[in-house]
Design a protein around this motif. Structure first.
Motif, PDB file in Angstrom:
ATOM      1  N   GLY A  52       0.442  -0.864  -0.129  1.00 36.55           N
ATOM      2  CA  GLY A  52       0.089  -0.292   0.251  1.00 36.55           C
ATOM      3  C   GLY A  52       0.962   1.436   0.000  1.00 36.55           C
ATOM      4  N   LEU A  53       2.140   1.378  -0.025  1.00 35.45           N
ATOM      5  CA  LEU A  53       3.442   2.103   0.038  1.00 35.45           C
ATOM      6  C   LEU A  53       2.494   3.235  -1.161  1.00 35.45           C
ATOM      7  N   GLN A  54       2.582   4.244  -1.165  1.00 31.36           N
ATOM      8  CA  GLN A  54       2.288   5.310  -2.907  1.00 31.36           C
ATOM      9  C   GLN A  54       3.621   6.360  -2.432  1.00 31.36           C
ATOM     10  N   LYS A  55       3.320   7.185  -3.262  1.00 28.66           N
ATOM     11  CA  LYS A  55       3.759   8.245  -3.475  1.00 28.66           C
ATOM     12  C   LYS A  55       3.550   9.529  -2.626  1.00 28.66           C
ATOM     13  N   HIS A  56       4.413  10.360  -2.203  1.00 26.48           N
ATOM     14  CA  HIS A  56       3.741  11.137  -1.477  1.00 26.48           C
ATOM     15  C   HIS A  56       3.786  11.143   0.235  1.00 26.48           C
ATOM     16  N   GLN A  57       4.025  10.201   0.565  1.00 27.09           N
ATOM     17  CA  GLN A  57       3.784   8.852   2.211  1.00 27.09           C
ATOM     18  C   GLN A  57       5.249   9.103   2.577  1.00 27.09           C
ATOM     19  N   ALA A  58       4.903   8.998   4.115  1.00 25.24           N
ATOM     20  CA  ALA A  58       6.188   9.384   4.664  1.00 25.24           C
ATOM     21  C   ALA A  58       6.277   7.549   5.641  1.00 25.24           C
ATOM     22  N   VAL A  59       7.349   7.501   5.760  1.00 28.74           N
ATOM     23  CA  VAL A  59       7.570   6.097   6.258  1.00 28.74           C
ATOM     24  C   VAL A  59       8.419   6.266   7.206  1.00 28.74           C
ATOM     25  N   ILE A  60       8.586   6.027   8.611  1.00 27.26           N
ATOM     26  CA  ILE A  60       9.747   5.691   9.647  1.00 27.26           C
ATOM     27  C   ILE A  60      10.681   4.424   9.418  1.00 27.26           C
ATOM     28  N   LEU A  61      11.808   4.844   9.649  1.00 28.86           N
ATOM     29  CA  LEU A  61      12.911   3.995   9.224  1.00 28.86           C
ATOM     30  C   LEU A  61      13.641   4.125  10.504  1.00 28.86           C
ATOM     31  N   ARG A  62      13.102   3.080  11.889  1.00 27.19           N
ATOM     32  CA  ARG A  62      14.109   3.736  13.164  1.00 27.19           C
ATOM     33  C   ARG A  62      14.910   2.099  13.263  1.00 27.19           C
ATOM     34  N   GLY A  63      15.642   2.632  13.853  1.00 30.60           N
ATOM     35  CA  GLY A  63      17.082   1.206  13.987  1.00 30.60           C
ATOM     36  C   GLY A  63      18.530   1.461  13.720  1.00 30.60           C
ATOM     37  N   LYS A  64      19.026   0.987  13.995  1.00 29.06           N
ATOM     38  CA  LYS A  64      21.188   1.072  14.038  1.00 29.06           C
ATOM     39  C   LYS A  64      20.826   0.607  11.950  1.00 29.06           C
ATOM     40  N   ASN A  65      22.112   1.338  11.735  1.00 27.46           N
ATOM     41  CA  ASN A  65      22.389   0.792  10.203  1.00 27.46           C
ATOM     42  C   ASN A  65      22.101  -0.549   9.890  1.00 27.46           C
ATOM     43  N   SER A  66      22.370  -1.068   8.985  1.00 28.25           N
ATOM     44  CA  SER A  66      22.114  -2.293   8.753  1.00 28.25           C
ATOM     45  C   SER A  66      21.524  -2.596   7.170  1.00 28.25           C
ATOM     46  N   VAL A  67      21.855  -3.302   6.333  1.00 24.23           N
ATOM     47  CA  VAL A  67      21.177  -3.531   4.667  1.00 24.23           C
ATOM     48  C   VAL A  67      19.825  -3.169   4.608  1.00 24.23           C
ATOM     49  N   GLU A  68      19.214  -3.690   5.156  1.00 25.57           N
ATOM     50  CA  GLU A  68      17.745  -3.619   5.403  1.00 25.57           C
ATOM     51  C   GLU A  68      17.591  -2.014   5.486  1.00 25.57           C
ATOM     52  N   LEU A  69      17.947  -1.693   6.350  1.00 24.42           N
ATOM     53  CA  LEU A  69      17.477  -0.519   6.636  1.00 24.42           C
ATOM     54  C   LEU A  69      17.915   0.984   5.196  1.00 24.42           C
ATOM     55  N   LEU A  70      19.251   0.357   4.615  1.00 21.39           N
ATOM     56  CA  LEU A  70      19.596   0.842   3.975  1.00 21.39           C
ATOM     57  C   LEU A  70      18.564   0.959   2.091  1.00 21.39           C
ATOM     58  N   LEU A  71      18.588  -0.650   2.427  1.00 21.59           N
ATOM     59  CA  LEU A  71      17.893  -0.704   1.223  1.00 21.59           C
ATOM     60  C   LEU A  71      16.357  -0.274   1.050  1.00 21.59           C
ATOM     61  N   SER A  72      15.819  -0.196   2.517  1.00 26.90           N
ATOM     62  CA  SER A  72      14.602   0.537   2.244  1.00 26.90           C
ATOM     63  C   SER A  72      14.693   1.800   2.377  1.00 26.90           C
ATOM     64  N   GLN A  73      15.116   2.426   2.928  1.00 27.57           N
ATOM     65  CA  GLN A  73      15.676   4.264   2.282  1.00 27.57           C
ATOM     66  C   GLN A  73      15.559   3.839   0.645  1.00 27.57           C
TER      67      GLN A  73
END
Length: 468
Positions: A52-73
């Motif tokens: 359901g993610l669409q353009k113009h929305q906002a997502v919190i990424l909470r956590g320490k550095n990881s490949v998963e966090l970077l890919l998600s960003q």
């Protein structure tokens, strides 16, 4: 220096097309080529879209550095949405006050605490490798997304609630170009992601990597070990001291280090030079997407001159900046509020001077306080305290006083072997009487929130509790 690329596709797509089998990302256990990394971003973006993610929305990424966090960003930005990387150590009380103003649509909590999931829908990411995107799924066109809000990076919030500075992709890449234009970071090099993505300096590393098409390292192992495997790193001086002062000096590929966060001793840069490591010092801020000025560290107090794409001037002792990496503004209640500017020049509230052909940062204008009728600039006292070889960092905080109005108190991070009384005695003849701290405290571990920048307001609140 190699010519900077002007992309027509997303940077990872560009490098996947140009050098598909070159190593882009290295972790403790894996190595990603540009081809495989680009495919991971694509699949994850498709996986988020399915949820359901669409353009113009906002997502919190909470956590320490990881490949998963970077890919998600990157997947979120390539979907035309914006990310808010969040320090997992921010207190719930602050988040409860701040987040309702930032129009959050989803959260991914890599920290595993789950405290945010009760308030916002969750995007699941861990099973995306089992997901196959439909052939008709497309990332948002890079050229369409260039100037859309991409990141919300919180300011330090040293005086009140943090602000969420909004940057688009163009600003991040322009910031990266300024640094790459002076530092020798090439495609065969590897930069350690040693600073968190919730801080603008961590973001700076990522966008330099994407602009250059070099290597990036994300390591869970101790920093000392991780530094032996890379050519470039962004560090605070203490971290470099610890690397270079081990009993058995490690073999290291390290070539260049961008230092920040404290005074940089000449002894440190000389020691680094003896190991063929070039040290750089800089000055930057969240609103400018990271570094504004930089120079080869030389023991002088200055921070060099403005990088490519930046202009600096001083008006009434205040540093003001124009930059191609300037934030769009601050996100608040669905709107982008303008930065505090005068005719396009951002008012930093940093006190500065141009001395010996370089800029010097003399402190925050709003840190000045009056003690017995004298103006006290805390950073002047801190610079002297920080010159002591056993001091890691220090903070001078004004505390109300019935006789003098306010008086300075020193909060110091020290090597364990040193006593505060010794520092107090050493400082006695080095400052004016009105600058001499009335009390000395060790910096509590709880105040070192991110390892980058400690909040003066938090220190003041802690001091008030200690004195009750």
């Amino acid at each position: 220096m190699a010519e900077v690329v002007h992309f027509t596709d997303w940077p990872w797509q560009h490098w996947a097309s140009l050098q598909p089998d070159t190593i882009a990302l290295v972790t403790d256990t894996e190595r990603y080529t540009w081809r495989s990394f680009s495919e991971h971003v694509y699949q994850l973006a498709a996986y988020f879209a399915r949820q359901g993610l669409q353009k113009h929305q906002a997502v919190i990424l909470r956590g320490k550095n990881s490949v998963e966090l970077l890919l998600s960003q990157l997947a979120i930005i390539a979907s035309g949405a914006r990310v808010l990387p969040l320090n997992p150590r921010l207190p719930d009380r602050l988040l409860d006050e701040l987040l309702p103003h930032l129009n959050i649509d989803f959260v991914i909590d890599f920290d595993g605490l789950g405290t945010l999931t009760k308030d916002y829908p969750t995007l699941e990411y861990s099973n995306f490798l089992l997901f196959t995107a439909n052939d008709d799924f497309q990332l948002m066109q890079y050229t369409e997304a260039l100037n859309l809000p991409a990141t919300l990076i919180l300011t330090s919030g040293s005086t009140g609630l943090p602000k969420a500075a909004v940057h688009h992709v163009t600003a991040h890449l322009n910031s990266a170009e300024g640094v790459i234009n002076v530092m020798n970071y090439q495609q065969q090099d590897c930069w350690l992601l040693s600073l968190p993505l919730f801080h603008v300096s961590g973001q700076g590393i990522v966008w330099r990597w994407l602009l250059r098409g070099g290597g990036l390292s994300i390591m869970a192992r101790p920093l000392i070990e991780a530094l032996q495997k890379v050519t470039h790193a962004s560090l605070i001086p203490t971290q470099l001291w610890r690397l270079l002062n081990q009993d058995t000096a490690p073999d290291t590929a390290l070539k260049e280090v961008l230092l920040g966060g404290a005074t940089i001793p000449t002894a440190l840069t000389d020691l680094a030079a003896s190991r063929d490591i070039v040290c750089w010092s800089g000055y930057g801020m969240t609103e400018m997407a990271s570094t504004v000025c930089a120079k080869r560290a030389d023991g002088k107090k200055g921070v060099g001159i403005a990088l490519k794409g930046k202009q600096v001037r001083i008006v009434n002792d205040e540093i003001q900046i124009q930059s191609s990496s300037q934030a769009m503004g601050y996100w608040f209640d669905g709107e982008i509020k303008p930065l505090k500017c005068t005719e396009g020049w951002f008012q930093t509230n940093d006190k500065g001077a141009f001395i010996e052909n370089e800029y010097q940062i003399l402190g925050r204008l709003d840190n000045v306080f009056i003690s017995g009728g004298e103006c006290v600039q805390p950073e002047d006292i801190e610079a002297i305290i920080n010159s002591h070889p056993k001091v890691v960092q220090s903070f001078v905080i004004p505390i109300d006083d019935a006789e003098f109005g306010q008086r300075p108190v020193a909060v110091i991070e020290l090597d364990d072997s040193e006593e505060l009384n010794d520092i107090a005695a050493w400082l006695k003849d080095k400052v004016a009487p009105y600058q001499y701290p009335m009390a000395y405290y060790r910096l509590a571990n709880e105040l070192k929130a991110s390892g980058i920048k400690v909040s003066r307001q938090q220190i003041k609140n802690w001091l008030l509790k200690e004195s009750e």
